[in-house]
Scaffold this active site. Structure first.
Site: not given
Ligand code: PEP
Length: 261
Positions: A9, A11, A97, A99, A215
């Site tokens: 994603n 974002k 998601h 967020e 992450s």
């Molecule tokens: C996310 O926000 O969906 C995500 C997986 O981000 P990150 O891998 O940067 O933690």
């Protein structure tokens, strides 16, 4: 071999030019990997989708939208309708998601309306779920995930499971302040998710891919992907440079193959 899912994603990052460049690089770098073996999908921002859909080989990368309204049209300022996404030839939408839930306050009931709308319009519908740090502290992950699944898929028929994907993304593991879940913890939650999907949909629930996100990085991708209940990786920051994502995909795919042999 079972298909391994890899997605990202983007974002609210990357403008049109950067998105197209990224997608072109990623498809070129991964072109030799059979799409029978991997499902590669990218979810860029709305404003890039129109150009993105006409600029890349969609057999190599599936494109999706980051959100969608539950109505086709109406007094919903700032929203995007399923018909508008279909007009661009999209068939994948992400719902709920972290967020959307925690920055914009979306509820399980709203995610459910969107999930049903996505499925009714023929979209592959990716529902994101995950517990907060506070909930994890009391080991409430399984209960929270069950609630998000049961409300999120309320009213959805087992015949529609072919178009459902789930991403387990613990809120505490996402983004710059996130801590990745350990492989053991991720497996425990994924197993709960799969159990709940089977309770809801019967045998058809077994086929729903459940991806881990939060992450993911080159240091943990291998141990996550070999977990028996992890069907793929939903990657944020570590995927936003095409060459790095290509490396991660190859590394994880290879590890998944050796583990499943
Ligand atoms: C996310 O926000 O969906 C995500 C997986 O981000 P990150 O891998 O940067 O933690």
């Amino acid at each position: 071999m079972k298909k391994v899912y890899f997605g990202s994603n983007l974002k609210m990052y990357k403008n049109i030019e950067d998105t197209v460049k990224y997608l072109r690089e990623l498809t070129e770098l991964t072109a030799d990997i059979s799409r029978e073996e991997i499902e590669l999908f990218i979810i860029p921002s709305y404003t890039t989708l129109d150009r993105a859909t006409t600029s890349v080989d969609r057999n190599l990368v599936r494109l999706g939208a980051q959100n969608m309204c539950w109505e086709e049209q109406g007094q919903f300022t700032g929203e995007i309708s399923p018909l508008m996404l279909q007009e661009m030839g999209l068939d994948l939408v992400m719902i709920g998601h972290s967020e959307r839930r925690h920055v914009f306050g979306e509820t399980d009931e709203e995610e459910n309306r969107k999930v049903k709308c996505g499925l009714e319009h023929g979209f592959t519908t990716l529902l994101c779920i995950g517990e907060t740090a506070e909930e994890k502290k009391y080991d409430l992950g399984p209960e929270v995930l069950r609630t998000q699944i049961k409300i999120g898929f309320d009213g959805v028929d087992a015949s529609e499971t072919g178009k459902i994907w789930v991403a387990y993304e613990p809120v505490w593991s996402i983004g710059v302040n996130g801590t990745p879940a350990t492989a053991d913890y991720a497996e425990r939650m994924h197993a709960e998710i799969k159990k709940c999907l089977i309770e809801l949909f019967g045998r058809a629930g077994e086929e729903i891919p459940v991806l881990y996100g939060g992450s993911v990085n080159p240091g943990n991708a291998e141990e996550l992907i070999v977990q028996p209940s992890v069907d793929g990786l939903f990657v944020g920051r570590s995927a936003w440079e095409a060459d790095k994502f290509n490396d991660l995909i190859r590394m994880a795919k290879k590890k998944a193959e050796t583990a499943r042999d």
